[in-house]
Design a protein around this motif. Structure first.
Motif, PDB file in Angstrom:
ATOM      1  N   PHE A 196       1.492   5.346   1.652  1.00 59.63           N
ATOM      2  CA  PHE A 196       1.159   4.281   0.706  1.00 59.63           C
ATOM      3  C   PHE A 196       2.406   3.477   0.376  1.00 59.63           C
ATOM      4  CE2 PHE A 196       2.804   6.817  -2.850  1.00 59.63           C
ATOM      5  CZ  PHE A 196       2.533   8.127  -2.470  1.00 59.63           C
ATOM      6  N   GLU A 197       2.203   2.385  -0.350  1.00 61.38           N
ATOM      7  CA  GLU A 197       3.326   1.492  -0.646  1.00 61.38           C
ATOM      8  C   GLU A 197       4.261   2.112  -1.683  1.00 61.38           C
ATOM      9  OE1 GLU A 197       2.343  -2.601  -1.636  1.00 61.38           O
ATOM     10  OE2 GLU A 197       4.324  -2.880  -2.544  1.00 61.38           O
ATOM     11  N   VAL A 198       5.549   2.155  -1.363  1.00 60.12           N
ATOM     12  CA  VAL A 198       6.581   2.580  -2.318  1.00 60.12           C
ATOM     13  C   VAL A 198       7.828   1.739  -2.069  1.00 60.12           C
ATOM     14  CG1 VAL A 198       7.874   4.499  -3.328  1.00 60.12           C
ATOM     15  CG2 VAL A 198       5.805   5.008  -2.028  1.00 60.12           C
ATOM     16  N   ASN A 199       8.367   1.169  -3.130  1.00 59.08           N
ATOM     17  CA  ASN A 199       9.606   0.384  -3.044  1.00 59.08           C
ATOM     18  C   ASN A 199      10.150   0.217  -4.470  1.00 59.08           C
ATOM     19  OD1 ASN A 199       8.111  -1.931  -4.134  1.00 59.08           O
ATOM     20  ND2 ASN A 199       7.143  -2.016  -2.108  1.00 59.08           N
ATOM     21  N   PRO A 200      11.259  -0.478  -4.673  1.00 62.83           N
ATOM     22  CA  PRO A 200      11.838  -0.521  -6.028  1.00 62.83           C
ATOM     23  C   PRO A 200      10.921  -1.102  -7.102  1.00 62.83           C
ATOM     24  CG  PRO A 200      13.492  -1.144  -4.424  1.00 62.83           C
ATOM     25  CD  PRO A 200      12.187  -1.042  -3.671  1.00 62.83           C
ATOM     26  N   THR A 201      10.021  -2.016  -6.738  1.00 67.12           N
ATOM     27  CA  THR A 201       9.116  -2.568  -7.760  1.00 67.12           C
ATOM     28  C   THR A 201       7.786  -1.824  -7.836  1.00 67.12           C
ATOM     29  OG1 THR A 201       8.909  -4.339  -6.134  1.00 67.12           O
ATOM     30  CG2 THR A 201       9.877  -4.902  -8.252  1.00 67.12           C
ATOM     31  N   SER A 222       5.962  -0.747   3.372  1.00 74.11           N
ATOM     32  CA  SER A 222       6.632  -1.896   2.736  1.00 74.11           C
ATOM     33  C   SER A 222       7.826  -1.415   1.903  1.00 74.11           C
ATOM     34  CB  SER A 222       5.639  -2.682   1.866  1.00 74.11           C
ATOM     35  OG  SER A 222       4.509  -3.069   2.631  1.00 74.11           O
ATOM     36  N   PRO A 223       8.718  -0.611   2.514  1.00 72.22           N
ATOM     37  CA  PRO A 223       9.777   0.040   1.731  1.00 72.22           C
ATOM     38  C   PRO A 223      10.779  -0.933   1.111  1.00 72.22           C
ATOM     39  CG  PRO A 223      10.207   0.290   4.073  1.00 72.22           C
ATOM     40  CD  PRO A 223       8.818  -0.295   3.947  1.00 72.22           C
ATOM     41  N   PHE A 224      10.882  -2.160   1.664  1.00 67.40           N
ATOM     42  CA  PHE A 224      11.818  -3.125   1.084  1.00 67.40           C
ATOM     43  C   PHE A 224      11.220  -3.825  -0.132  1.00 67.40           C
ATOM     44  CE2 PHE A 224      13.248  -3.242   5.656  1.00 67.40           C
ATOM     45  CZ  PHE A 224      14.465  -2.628   5.439  1.00 67.40           C
ATOM     46  N   VAL A 307       4.102  -3.556  -9.308  1.00 68.63           N
ATOM     47  CA  VAL A 307       3.606  -4.751  -8.612  1.00 68.63           C
ATOM     48  C   VAL A 307       3.537  -4.437  -7.122  1.00 68.63           C
ATOM     49  CG1 VAL A 307       4.084  -7.157  -8.048  1.00 68.63           C
ATOM     50  CG2 VAL A 307       4.640  -6.284 -10.308  1.00 68.63           C
ATOM     51  N   ARG A 308       2.400  -4.792  -6.505  1.00 71.47           N
ATOM     52  CA  ARG A 308       2.203  -4.474  -5.095  1.00 71.47           C
ATOM     53  C   ARG A 308       2.527  -5.643  -4.183  1.00 71.47           C
ATOM     54  NH1 ARG A 308      -0.776   0.111  -4.487  1.00 71.47           N
ATOM     55  NH2 ARG A 308      -1.457   0.817  -6.529  1.00 71.47           N
TER      56      ARG A 308
END
Ligand code: NAP
Ligand code: NAG
Length: 323
Positions: A196-201, A222-224, A307-308
């Motif tokens: 799943f999506e994980v990144n700083p936001t 979408s790690p960035f 936020v995705r």
């Protein structure tokens, strides 16, 4: 050591072999801790499918052993060609690679799962994949309208695919906490992975914690986040020129992109950076020779806004919409 401690705490073990390190999955399979993304969603207009073939080859040459694709990306053939090129050049053997692909939403009926995987394998030119994921908990008909197939039925098809040896491991993608719990309570084989999506936001602390405490490894897509251009004028920080990320990057002699990938790895996640650029492909795997401090990890995590990058508005009213 921090990563090791976290993973051991949750019962996962890091296998310290050649670079990159691996995560030991709950079924005994070993998954390399960084994967090349091949999703076409962030491809430039000038990118062609042949760029995927080259990207996969360059990635393997640079040391990647894990490639992430999906039936819906329409590039399994080119991924397979890149793999074949690398094997033909003697860079790797098939058993040194870890290949992940995914079942699309319109193949969720139990008896469609094995045939769908066989079609993916034929496009990839492979006899098996290492990991097969249900791409979304949502089922659709071929025309994209909602279908009322329970993902528990889909999962039975996934278990059959594993039993047939067409995939070594099975897992899910975009499942939320309730869906993971329902699947665990009603299946014979637990999912090895949730992607799943994980990144700083979008740091996803609750879902990451939930998966790890059930010995489910996490692949971070979408790690960035919004560090790279998403063509969103309202994109929240950090952007590529962010001063906080920049200061951490300067301290270690790394790029902002490498710091954000390392942030995922420090949390025990398996990031999936996508690039079709040979220089950036090499840059993105060069993240195993430095560590972030607890303060730096906290500073990056404080960008979280839930936020995705990936939000599929058209599915909001579909059954099992996970977000
Ligand atoms: N399971 C799912 O539902 C799902 C959903 C979305 C994505 N994914 C997977 O996750 C992968 C990655 O997600 P994503 O493509 O959304 O996001 P991402 O990997 O976070 O970002 C990709 C973008 O960053 C650029 N880039 C790559 N490395 C860079 C670097 N070092 N510095 C600056 N820019 C860099 C790429 O451009 P260049 O190519 O020009 O370098 C591309 O525009 C996908 O390819 C796919 O495999 C899965
Ligand atoms: C997960 O998705 C289901 C289906 O849309 C929803 O009913 C549930 O509230 C969600 N759970 C969480 C924890 O987000």
């Amino acid at each position: 050591m921090r990563v090791l401690g976290l993973l051991l705490f949750f019962g996962l073990n890091v296998v310290l072999a050649t670079q990159p390190p691996c995560v030991l999955l709950n079924d005994g399979n070993k998954m390399p801790m960084i994967a090349l993304g091949t999703g076409r969603g962030t491809a430039k207009e000038t990118d062609t499918l042949d760029d995927v073939r080259n990207a996969v080859f360059w990635a393997i040459e640079a040391g990647y052993r894990h490639i992430d694709t999906a039936a819906v990306y329409g590039d399994e053939e080119q991924v397979g060609q890149g793999i074949a090129d690398a094997i033909a050049k003697g860079i790797v053997t098939r058993d040194q690679l870890f290949i992940t692909t995914k079942l699309w939403n319109d193949k969720h009926a139990r008896d469609q799962v094995v045939p769908a995987l066989k079609e993916s394998l034929s496009r990839l030119g492979l006899e098996y994949v290492d990991l097969f994921l249900i791409h979304f908990p949502i089922a659709t008909k071929e025309d994209g309208s909602p279908d009322n197939i329970d993902y528990l039925d889909t999962w039975k098809g996934m278990e059959e695919a594993k039993q047939l040896g067409l995939t070594t491991s099975i897992g899910v993608s975009n499942f939320n906490i309730s869906q993971i719990d329902r699947l665990l309570a009603n299946s014979n084989v637990p999912p090895a992975v949730n992607e799943f999506e994980v990144n700083p936001t979008l740091t996803q602390e609750p879902l990451v914690y939930h998966c790890m405490s059930h010995n489910i490894a996490v692949m971070a897509y979408s790690p960035f986040g919004f560090l790279v251009s998403r063509n969103r004028p309202d994109a929240p920080p950090p952007k590529y020129d962010d001063p906080i990320i920049g200061a951490i990057a300067a301290k270690y002699g790394k790029s902002p992109g490498q710091v954000v990938l390392r942030f995922a790895i420090e949390r025990g996640l398996v990031p999936i950076p996508k690039s079709t650029n040979q220089k950036r492909i090499a840059e993105n795997i060069n993240v195993f020779d430095f560590e972030l401090s607890a303060e730096e990890i906290a500073a990056i995590a404080s960008f979280n806004k839930n936020v995705r990058v990936i939000e599929i508005d058209g599915w909001k009213d579909y059954p099992n919409y996970p977000f």
